[in-house]
Design a protein around this motif. Sequence first.
Motif, PDB file in Angstrom:
ATOM      1  N   GLN A  17      86.912 -15.201  23.582  1.00 17.53           N
ATOM      2  CA  GLN A  17      86.058 -14.931  22.419  1.00 17.53           C
ATOM      3  C   GLN A  17      86.115 -13.449  22.059  1.00 17.53           C
ATOM      4  OE1 GLN A  17      84.700 -16.787  20.142  1.00 17.53           O
ATOM      5  NE2 GLN A  17      85.598 -18.474  21.304  1.00 17.53           N
ATOM      6  N   SER A  18      86.291 -13.163  20.777  1.00 17.23           N
ATOM      7  CA  SER A  18      86.373 -11.759  20.359  1.00 17.23           C
ATOM      8  C   SER A  18      86.050 -11.644  18.879  1.00 17.23           C
ATOM      9  CB  SER A  18      87.759 -11.212  20.661  1.00 17.23           C
ATOM     10  OG  SER A  18      88.740 -12.147  20.270  1.00 17.23           O
ATOM     11  N   ASP A  19      85.895 -10.410  18.416  1.00 11.80           N
ATOM     12  CA  ASP A  19      85.515 -10.190  17.020  1.00 11.80           C
ATOM     13  C   ASP A  19      86.715  -9.921  16.127  1.00 11.80           C
ATOM     14  OD1 ASP A  19      82.532 -10.288  17.261  1.00 11.80           O
ATOM     15  OD2 ASP A  19      82.990  -8.757  18.765  1.00 11.80           O
ATOM     16  N   ILE A  20      87.786  -9.446  16.736  1.00 16.08           N
ATOM     17  CA  ILE A  20      89.019  -9.235  15.966  1.00 16.08           C
ATOM     18  C   ILE A  20      90.193  -9.255  16.942  1.00 16.08           C
ATOM     19  CG2 ILE A  20      88.947  -6.687  16.123  1.00 16.08           C
ATOM     20  CD1 ILE A  20      90.192  -8.716  13.050  1.00 16.08           C
ATOM     21  N   ILE A  21      91.325  -9.723  16.446  1.00 19.38           N
ATOM     22  CA  ILE A  21      92.555  -9.679  17.251  1.00 19.38           C
ATOM     23  C   ILE A  21      93.458  -8.627  16.608  1.00 19.38           C
ATOM     24  CG2 ILE A  21      94.610 -10.991  17.958  1.00 19.38           C
ATOM     25  CD1 ILE A  21      92.736 -13.521  17.701  1.00 19.38           C
ATOM     26  N   ILE A  22      94.003  -7.733  17.400  1.00 18.22           N
ATOM     27  CA  ILE A  22      94.945  -6.763  16.829  1.00 18.22           C
ATOM     28  C   ILE A  22      96.314  -6.897  17.490  1.00 18.22           C
ATOM     29  CG2 ILE A  22      93.204  -5.119  15.992  1.00 18.22           C
ATOM     30  CD1 ILE A  22      93.710  -3.371  18.373  1.00 18.22           C
ATOM     31  N   VAL A  25      82.758  -3.136  28.257  1.00 20.95           N
ATOM     32  CA  VAL A  25      81.903  -1.952  28.293  1.00 20.95           C
ATOM     33  C   VAL A  25      80.429  -2.307  28.108  1.00 20.95           C
ATOM     34  CG1 VAL A  25      83.723  -0.348  27.583  1.00 20.95           C
ATOM     35  CG2 VAL A  25      82.273  -1.375  25.840  1.00 20.95           C
ATOM     36  N   SER A  26      80.165  -3.311  27.297  1.00 17.36           N
ATOM     37  CA  SER A  26      78.777  -3.710  27.074  1.00 17.36           C
ATOM     38  C   SER A  26      78.742  -5.044  26.349  1.00 17.36           C
ATOM     39  CB  SER A  26      78.063  -2.636  26.237  1.00 17.36           C
ATOM     40  OG  SER A  26      77.198  -3.216  25.299  1.00 17.36           O
ATOM     41  N   GLU A  27      77.690  -5.811  26.630  1.00 16.25           N
ATOM     42  CA  GLU A  27      77.576  -7.109  25.986  1.00 16.25           C
ATOM     43  C   GLU A  27      77.349  -6.978  24.486  1.00 16.25           C
ATOM     44  OE1 GLU A  27      74.731 -10.033  27.748  1.00 16.25           O
ATOM     45  OE2 GLU A  27      76.338  -9.999  29.259  1.00 16.25           O
ATOM     46  N   LYS A  28      76.736  -5.858  24.109  1.00 17.14           N
ATOM     47  CA  LYS A  28      76.418  -5.667  22.686  1.00 17.14           C
ATOM     48  C   LYS A  28      77.595  -5.132  21.888  1.00 17.14           C
ATOM     49  CE  LYS A  28      71.629  -4.513  23.509  1.00 17.14           C
ATOM     50  NZ  LYS A  28      71.595  -3.390  24.433  1.00 17.14           N
ATOM     51  N   ALA A  29      78.555  -4.576  22.591  1.00 17.49           N
ATOM     52  CA  ALA A  29      79.687  -3.963  21.888  1.00 17.49           C
ATOM     53  C   ALA A  29      80.606  -5.028  21.283  1.00 17.49           C
ATOM     54  CB  ALA A  29      80.468  -3.090  22.862  1.00 17.49           C
ATOM     55  N   PRO A  30      81.280  -4.699  20.200  1.00 15.13           N
ATOM     56  CA  PRO A  30      82.255  -5.645  19.645  1.00 15.13           C
ATOM     57  C   PRO A  30      83.442  -5.803  20.595  1.00 15.13           C
ATOM     58  CG  PRO A  30      82.435  -3.537  18.507  1.00 15.13           C
ATOM     59  CD  PRO A  30      81.229  -3.447  19.409  1.00 15.13           C
ATOM     60  N   THR A  31      84.094  -6.958  20.504  1.00 11.58           N
ATOM     61  CA  THR A  31      85.228  -7.221  21.390  1.00 11.58           C
ATOM     62  C   THR A  31      86.532  -7.299  20.592  1.00 11.58           C
ATOM     63  OG1 THR A  31      83.786  -8.409  22.896  1.00 11.58           O
ATOM     64  CG2 THR A  31      86.143  -8.827  23.110  1.00 11.58           C
ATOM     65  N   VAL A  32      87.514  -6.558  21.068  1.00 11.73           N
ATOM     66  CA  VAL A  32      88.827  -6.533  20.435  1.00 11.73           C
ATOM     67  C   VAL A  32      89.804  -7.242  21.356  1.00 11.73           C
ATOM     68  CG1 VAL A  32      90.715  -5.032  19.643  1.00 11.73           C
ATOM     69  CG2 VAL A  32      88.322  -4.322  19.302  1.00 11.73           C
ATOM     70  N   LEU A  33      90.532  -8.223  20.825  1.00 13.91           N
ATOM     71  CA  LEU A  33      91.565  -8.870  21.624  1.00 13.91           C
ATOM     72  C   LEU A  33      92.928  -8.333  21.178  1.00 13.91           C
ATOM     73  CD1 LEU A  33      91.732 -12.565  22.692  1.00 13.91           C
ATOM     74  CD2 LEU A  33      93.781 -11.463  21.840  1.00 13.91           C
ATOM     75  N   VAL A  34      93.677  -7.826  22.136  1.00 16.72           N
ATOM     76  CA  VAL A  34      95.013  -7.308  21.848  1.00 16.72           C
ATOM     77  C   VAL A  34      96.028  -8.357  22.272  1.00 16.72           C
ATOM     78  CG1 VAL A  34      96.725  -5.532  22.407  1.00 16.72           C
ATOM     79  CG2 VAL A  34      94.279  -4.921  22.273  1.00 16.72           C
ATOM     80  N   TYR A  35      96.912  -8.735  21.344  1.00 14.97           N
ATOM     81  CA  TYR A  35      97.979  -9.668  21.697  1.00 14.97           C
ATOM     82  C   TYR A  35      99.329  -8.955  21.579  1.00 14.97           C
ATOM     83  CZ  TYR A  35     101.634 -13.154  20.864  1.00 14.97           C
ATOM     84  OH  TYR A  35     102.819 -13.865  20.892  1.00 14.97           O
ATOM     85  N   GLY A  36     100.223  -9.262  22.475  1.00 18.11           N
ATOM     86  CA  GLY A  36     101.582  -8.737  22.383  1.00 18.11           C
ATOM     87  C   GLY A  36     102.494  -9.612  23.220  1.00 18.11           C
ATOM     88  N   HIS A  37     103.806  -9.347  23.165  1.00 21.46           N
ATOM     89  CA  HIS A  37     104.696 -10.140  24.027  1.00 21.46           C
ATOM     90  C   HIS A  37     105.635  -9.243  24.818  1.00 21.46           C
ATOM     91  CE1 HIS A  37     108.284 -10.205  21.211  1.00 21.46           C
ATOM     92  NE2 HIS A  37     107.364 -10.125  20.275  1.00 21.46           N
TER      93      HIS A  37
END
Length: 461
Positions: free
Chosen positions: A174-179, A71-83
């Motif tokens: 690269q991300s700020d948090i993985i959920i 959405v934007s370079e300034k926005a935080p990045t969330v990485l979603v992991y699942g299987h």
Amino acid sequence: MKNLILNQKDIFIEQLLELLKIPSISADPQYKNELRRTALWMQQALKDIGCDKTKIYDTAGHPVVYGEIMVSEKAPTVLVYGHYDVQPPDPLELWESPPFEPVIKKTTLHPAGAIFARGACDDKGQMFMHLKAVEMLVKTNALNCNVKFVIEGEEEVGSDHLEAFIREQQTMLQSDIIIISDTGINSLENPAITTGLRGLSYMEVTVTGPNRDLHSGLYGGTVANPINVLCEMIASLHDENKRVNIPGFYDEVSIISDEDRKKMNDNEINEKDFKDAIGINAVVGEYGYTTLERRSIRPTLDVNGIWGGYTGEGAKTVIPSKAHAKISMRLVPHQNWVEISRLFEDHFKAIAPQGVKVEVTTHHGGGAYVTPTDSIAYKAAEKAYEQVFEIKPHSKRDGGSIPIVPMFEKVLGCKTLLMGFGFDSDAIHSPNEHYGIENFLKGIETIALFYPNFEDLFKKN
Ligand code: BES
Ligand code: MN
Ligand code: MN
């Protein structure tokens, strides 16, 4: 958000049922194509919710599905992991309905209904909540975080090829948090955020005696019987206090303060319910620890399977040539799974008596994980749970393992937040696995609220 989700709920469930129909059993090579089919299905689902980029990454095993919305370079990045892979459904005869023909049924713990199918809770149903939460945010123009999805197909077999993938794709990931939603809560009345996972070290042993199966009358009493020997060796792996009897096993185990132990035990579930739910008349475990502690903050060793000799119909008098067992150890922070596997191997070979040969192999493993509770991600999640469940969630450490989580931290330097919504009673890995509709919908809502909360705290930080 709640109404928006409720309006769409039939569509969401319909889509999930479709996903659950594909038998993506990662452990069985026969299903290789079904895993690819599931990966393609996931890729399409990611496109459908608005991912601008999606890709299937082939690995030496099953493919990894990637999708992102920037959405934007300034926005935080969330990485979603699942299987998207699931456990084998065996034993099939114990399923009340076929594992890959999902049905919805009401249960005592799920009065609003639960979806019965292999993977319903672990992890297709839980992973799918993330796609739907993000879809709702996109639809309402409310997504203010970048989102990256990594959905893999080998979690149930140890995520062997995922490490190479995240090492190769470090920059992209690269991300700020993985959920992750792949853990559990005790109830919807008293929800929890999972703050820890145990590690794992999975071994296989073979004890070999004579070079062929022998007549037990001609030879019985003169040779070491590999099955007898294996049983004695296994029995010696615990002492009288049910502690693991391998030199060095506890050396690195992190000690938890009495205060933290007391706090954690405040959320202990009723012991009678615990026993009744699994049909046992007594709990058994390491001396000096509660059931909750034994299944979360303490390391353990268990035999998962043992075989050898004659197991067919009727009786056959035989001294087997070989005996085998699969043995796993659940680990806690600071125990290194490679080191523990080595300690096991050395010890197991050292205790082999005369007359047999012992082989030990390591299958797979992974480290334990503990996530901080003072991070902005944790606070954002805490607030989201409060908004949805109208009660502050407690934090709990789980006993299961997700091997890639400590790897994410090591390789990407990124922490993981575990927002699981399954119940222990949902029968993951067992016949009649199911996932509550209420858990599914509340999970979507909580995840959807997490994003704005996280962005808000991120901005202020
Ligand atoms: N989702 C589970 C792990 C889990 C379940 C953690 C419940 C906490 C609470 C995951 O799919 C799983 O089954 N992991 C395996 C490890 C893997 C290497 C086979 C496990 O824990 O046995
Ligand atoms: Mn899982
Ligand atoms: Mn699993």
